[in-house]
Design an enzyme around this catalytic site. Structure first.
Site, PDB file in Angstrom:
ATOM      1  N   CYS A 266       0.814  -1.219   0.000  1.00  0.00           N
ATOM      2  CA  CYS A 266       0.000   0.000   0.000  1.00  0.00           C
ATOM      3  C   CYS A 266       0.844   1.263   0.000  1.00  0.00           C
ATOM      4  CB  CYS A 266      -0.954   0.001   1.190  1.00  0.00           C
ATOM      5  SG  CYS A 266      -0.108  -0.208   2.767  1.00  0.00           S
ATOM      6  N   GLU A 366      -4.688   2.911  -7.684  1.00  0.00           N
ATOM      7  CA  GLU A 366      -3.598   2.108  -7.145  1.00  0.00           C
ATOM      8  C   GLU A 366      -3.363   0.879  -8.022  1.00  0.00           C
ATOM      9  OE1 GLU A 366      -2.281   0.722  -2.662  1.00  0.00           O
ATOM     10  OE2 GLU A 366      -4.397   0.664  -3.198  1.00  0.00           O
TER      11      GLU A 366
END
Length: 463
Positions: A266, A366
């Protein structure tokens, strides 16, 4: 009939083990047991909790190699990274073993001579955690350690792809003396288990690491019973390379942050924002470094890049690359795949793209894969605008040797974690968490135990 989760090695599709899926009744019973054991566990003194945590960390370290192999088999990451994660996981336990003894209250001067005022910190209650597949050891201990240190009981639902590592660690916790009902695990799909966690009045805190949409759902569902929540959600980290940066250092750290765990983190750099005067030099050196990375099974000692965790993740990465190329991006290296739906393995070779623009999907969403898009800038304000242009604010990185540039970037980047000439800023002793839609609360450091504690105020009169 009992249903099972079948765990496979994402590097070759090999079946590893199956674990039973917890029924709704079993999950409800586990919650009740955790709630019931809170009364006794919360009264255990801090030094005893600290001792158990230290022994847990020691037990994990004694079996470090076996745990790392298990993690690589179910997760796919290179074995050296799994070994590092075991150390990272135990660092949280060690840290909070010490913090358990530093949960301080205070006295406050009263407004009259006949009163005494005391403020104390008490554990919130039963904590329910949902953890991700990309760091199956560290993301569990980062939540369990402060919860147990604070005097909370703890129950976790590990990711369906990687339940074995968490199960092993919890079994070791029981071996060193943690009561069975104080730290537990359940298995199942996230949606159904999450609904049971959020709807139960016995669960007083939800802690989650994962996607922003799921985090929003958990926050919403937790509101009915006013639970405490800690959310470590999605990221889309920019990496800015300023005109005066040490290019060799920037490339080295880009490799470290971008390609760790095949880009499935992340906080990995997803958008490389490089000053136009050095973009060609930086790109050339980056391509050379990327060309040295070896793709393969994580159990092979020479592997740098392991597999993508599943077909869904693989398809997302391929789609982002295609979208960028269709809109004019140029592949400098990579855009090569080795995948088989039938055999259950999905590899993406490390890819670098140039001539990228902000309208491309890869710049807005992402990636969670080993793909590095490069976009250039002229003025610092332009780099900041690109960096801040998404709803996410977890991690950001920049490279400069000018303290004025560094200070300016620090003050204007809307991110909870910032690395200045540093692509690896995480640690058990520092607060980890994001701004904007990247989360609520912090994990790690002294801040990490705060969300497992309530404040109780006592006013004593008639003295």
């Amino acid at each position: 009939m009992t249903a099972f989760i079948k765990v496979h090695n994402p590097a070759n599709g090999e079946f590893i083990q199956e674990v039973p899926i917890s029924t709704q009744d079993e999950i409800k019973k586990a919650i009740i047991k955790g709630h019931g054991s809170f009364k006794s566990w919360s009264k255990v003194n801090a030094h005893e909790r600290s001792r158990l945590l230290r022994e847990w960390a020691q037990k994990i370290q004694e079996q470090k190699e076996d745990i790392a192999v298990l993690m690589t088999k179910e997760n796919g990451k290179p074995l050296c990274e799994s070994l590092g994660e075991v150390d990272y996981a135990t660092s949280y336990i060690d840290w909070y073993a010490e913090e358990a003894k530093r949960i301080y209250g205070r006295t406050i001067p009263a407004s009259t001579e006949s009163k005494r005022i005391i403020v104390s910190r008490v554990p919130v209650g039963l904590v329910a955690a949902i953890t991700p597949w990309n760091f199956p050891a560290a993301m569990m201990t980062r939540k369990a350690a402060p919860a147990l240190a604070a005097g909370c009981t703890f129950i976790v639902k590990p990711a369906e792809e990687t339940p074995l590592t968490s199960i092993k660690l919890i079994e070791l916790a029981h071996e060193v003396g943690f009561p069975m009902d104080v730290i537990q695990y359940v298995n199942g799909d996230g949606k159904s288990v999450g609904e049971l966690f959020t709807s139960s009045p016995y669960v007083r805190k939800i802690t989650f690491t994962g996607s922003t949409p799921v985090g929003k759902s958990l926050i919403k569902n937790s509101s009915d019973t006013i639970k405490h929540v800690t959310m470590e959600l999605g990221g889309h980290a920019p990496l800015i390379v300023a005109e005066d940066a040490d290019i060799d250092l920037a490339v080295q750290q880009t490799i470290a942050t971008k390609f760790r765990n095949a880009g499935q983190t992340c906080v990995c750099a997803n958008r490389l924002i490089v000053h136009e005067s050095i973009v060609e030099t930086y790109s050339s050196k980056l391509i050379h470094a990327v060309s040295q990375l070896k793709v393969g099974n994580g159990l092979e000692k020479t592997t740098d890049i392991g597999p993508i965790i599943n077909e869904k993740g693989f398809n997302k990465i391929v789609s982002q690359i295609k979208n960028a190329v269709d809109q004019g991006a140029e592949v400098m290296i990579g855009n090569h795949f080795d995948a088989s739906s039938e055999d259950g393995y999905f590899f993406v070779y490390p890819t670098v793209l140039k001539n990228v623009n902000s309208s491309m999907t890869i710049m807005q969403e992402e990636t969670f894969g080993p793909v590095a898009p490069i976009i250039s800038f002229n003025k610092l304000e332009e780099a900041i605008e690109i960096a801040n242009s998404t709803p996410y604010g977890l991690a950001a990185y920049f490279f400069t040797n000018d303290y004025r540039t560094g200070t300016y970037l620090t003050e204007h980047l809307d991110f909870g974690i910032i690395g200045w000439n540093d692509g690896a800023p995480s640690g058990a002793h520092v607060p980890f968490g994001g701004m904007k839609e990247s989360g609520l609360g912090r994990e790690g450091g002294p801040e990490g135990i705060e969300s497992y504690l309530e404040t109780k105020y006592l006013s004593i009169g008639n003295l």
